[in-house]
Design an enzyme around this catalytic site. Sequence first.
Site, PDB file in Angstrom:
ATOM      1  N   TRP A   1       0.850  -1.195   0.000  1.00 56.04           N
ATOM      2  CA  TRP A   1       0.000   0.000   0.000  1.00 56.04           C
ATOM      3  C   TRP A   1       0.888   1.247   0.000  1.00 56.04           C
ATOM      4  O   TRP A   1       0.548   2.275  -0.580  1.00 56.04           O
ATOM      5  CB  TRP A   1      -0.910  -0.019   1.236  1.00 56.04           C
ATOM      6  CG  TRP A   1      -1.741   1.218   1.430  1.00 56.04           C
ATOM      7  CD1 TRP A   1      -2.977   1.472   0.897  1.00 56.04           C
ATOM      8  CD2 TRP A   1      -1.416   2.373   2.207  1.00 56.04           C
ATOM      9  NE1 TRP A   1      -3.428   2.696   1.289  1.00 56.04           N
ATOM     10  CE2 TRP A   1      -2.495   3.276   2.094  1.00 56.04           C
ATOM     11  CE3 TRP A   1      -0.314   2.736   2.982  1.00 56.04           C
ATOM     12  CZ2 TRP A   1      -2.501   4.512   2.728  1.00 56.04           C
ATOM     13  CZ3 TRP A   1      -0.331   3.971   3.603  1.00 56.04           C
ATOM     14  CH2 TRP A   1      -1.414   4.839   3.483  1.00 56.04           C
ATOM     15  N   HIS A   2       2.054   1.161   0.661  1.00 57.14           N
ATOM     16  CA  HIS A   2       2.968   2.312   0.727  1.00 57.14           C
ATOM     17  C   HIS A   2       3.640   2.577  -0.615  1.00 57.14           C
ATOM     18  O   HIS A   2       4.137   3.674  -0.857  1.00 57.14           O
ATOM     19  CB  HIS A   2       4.044   2.093   1.790  1.00 57.14           C
ATOM     20  CG  HIS A   2       3.497   2.045   3.185  1.00 57.14           C
ATOM     21  ND1 HIS A   2       3.070   0.887   3.777  1.00 57.14           N
ATOM     22  CD2 HIS A   2       3.293   3.019   4.103  1.00 57.14           C
ATOM     23  CE1 HIS A   2       2.636   1.151   5.012  1.00 57.14           C
ATOM     24  NE2 HIS A   2       2.757   2.441   5.224  1.00 57.14           N
ATOM     25  N   GLY A   3       3.696   1.567  -1.485  1.00 58.31           N
ATOM     26  CA  GLY A   3       4.350   1.727  -2.786  1.00 58.31           C
ATOM     27  C   GLY A   3       4.697   0.355  -3.325  1.00 58.31           C
ATOM     28  O   GLY A   3       4.958  -0.568  -2.542  1.00 58.31           O
TER      29      GLY A   3
ATOM     30  N   TYR B   1       4.297  10.506   5.408  1.00 59.10           N
ATOM     31  CA  TYR B   1       3.143   9.799   4.849  1.00 59.10           C
ATOM     32  C   TYR B   1       2.445  10.561   3.727  1.00 59.10           C
ATOM     33  O   TYR B   1       1.519  10.050   3.129  1.00 59.10           O
ATOM     34  CB  TYR B   1       2.165   9.375   5.966  1.00 59.10           C
ATOM     35  CG  TYR B   1       2.411   7.937   6.373  1.00 59.10           C
ATOM     36  CD1 TYR B   1       3.547   7.597   7.084  1.00 59.10           C
ATOM     37  CD2 TYR B   1       1.557   6.913   5.993  1.00 59.10           C
ATOM     38  CE1 TYR B   1       3.815   6.291   7.424  1.00 59.10           C
ATOM     39  CE2 TYR B   1       1.821   5.595   6.329  1.00 59.10           C
ATOM     40  CZ  TYR B   1       2.953   5.299   7.047  1.00 59.10           C
ATOM     41  OH  TYR B   1       3.219   3.992   7.360  1.00 59.10           O
TER      42      TYR B   1
END
Lengths: 81, 468
Positions: free
Chosen positions: B308-310, B465
């Site tokens: 989800w972060h990348g 974030y």
Amino acid sequence: MTADAIKHQLTDIFRDVFNDPTLEITDEMTADDVDGWDSLTHINMILGVEQGFGIRFSIKDVRAMRNVGELVQAIAKKRAN
Amino acid sequence: MLNFTSPLFFVALALVACGLYILPGRWRAAYLLVLSYGFYAMVSVRFLALMVAGSLLAYGIGIGIANARSDSARVRLMLLGVGGLLGGIVVFKIGGAWHGWLLPLGLSYYSFKLISYVIEVYWDEDSVERDLTLFLSYPAFFPQIISGPIQRSEPYFQQVRALAARRLDSAQIEEGFRLIVTGLMLKLLVGDRLATLIAGVDAAPGSFGRIDLLVTIAGYTLQLYADFAGYTNIALGIGKMLGIDGPPNFNAPFLATNIQEMWRRWHMSLTTWLTDYLFIPLTMTMRRYGLAGLLLCITINMALIGVWHGFTLNYLIFGLMHAVYFSLTMLYLRYISPPRGKKAPPEPRLRRIVRTAFGMVLTFALMSSTQIFFHSARFDQAIGILRQVFGLIPSGARSIGDIGPGAAETFVICALITVWAGCGAPGARRLSDRIAPVAPRWLQYGVGLFLLATLTPDSAGSFVYGQF
């Protein structure tokens, strides 16, 4: 199956899932009242209940239950069907 | 650009918050929408169009599901909505990781809000929202657009509806102001100082000693917490000023005594989202596979938290490490740890304190080990740090104190403040109440603002974030 009989069997399932052999359940009990009751133990408890009572819940059923009393009612309803 | 750390932003906020309460109630939802779209348009008009398109898709799908006559039509519409919104995230995350595309501001946050709305309407048609203005303001709500928290639709709609009849509430304004000031202090005075020192080590990790490298790795976790919890406080505070309470993201995460508990206390608006819309449905589907199915669901869930972060290998490894830690913790608590509960035999006090402290330190260390992959931009950087930690390659002789004048002291002070904040800032309220007769609240806030004005480093500003 009477509500008392359901509660009796449910107590055993709770004691096993929450690893607390002295746990007593009440109708008003919610996740906030039991140490370690999070989403993971919740799903473990639901699966334990399904196995123990020979019933199956839908995601909708699981989301609708707000306390142990409602869980007992849901089990009774499923068993009656 | 206006951002959550610029003084100009807060001048503008004070004015727009006054505007909200001066306006007649029936215009307030529209006002929030205009503010939110205006805020977004200052970043990018093109990406605003993308957000509007996603919002209109979810709005239409919601009404379609509510009006559908058959279950199969409802399922198809839900899958179309969720697929379309997820597709948008996947395309941009892949483009961002592999082709260096610019990510639309807040894409993962507003898309997750819209996906949760579509699924909620699918589960319960009564959750449908037909008021277009109110609906559009939900994904766009500007205090939550940069990095969440990911609020659910129902509490948002209820609060905006209630806002129509609300008067200015001084307690809410004060609480909002307190959250903003404390959030800014945690982010600008503490988090950004740690970030500068960590960047000093990142420039040449091989030249630093092993102990200093280990301390820096602990610093990754601390800096991330100070940055993200600081941001969240600011976002919640801005929301409060406008009469909207958002969901919490952190609940004293450093008090967690195992990884399972840590995930109940860290980035909570994301983890509860994944629990409701991914983990529970997935586990229910896989229930016939018993324990193996559950472990697989945990792995999928954690891997998705990672990517989800990348879409990079490092974020995937971060997620998989958490899957392993989480699964082992679950198995230990279920099958090995001694029974607990109120009536369990009492544990000697000293033993309980030692066990709790050991659990907290171990949890923090495990969390920090995953941060090696989270923090490093490339796989080989993370591996290089690990090799150095395990003594497979030689370490240098530099220490954190060599980065600049006062670097070691700054690191220690900032780390201690962050640990204290991450343990729920014990005693802060009591201290504030105790000194209130001598230094009233307005004076305490004044001191906070003074510290912000004088001690904010020049390099301060962007949020970790914000890139997700």
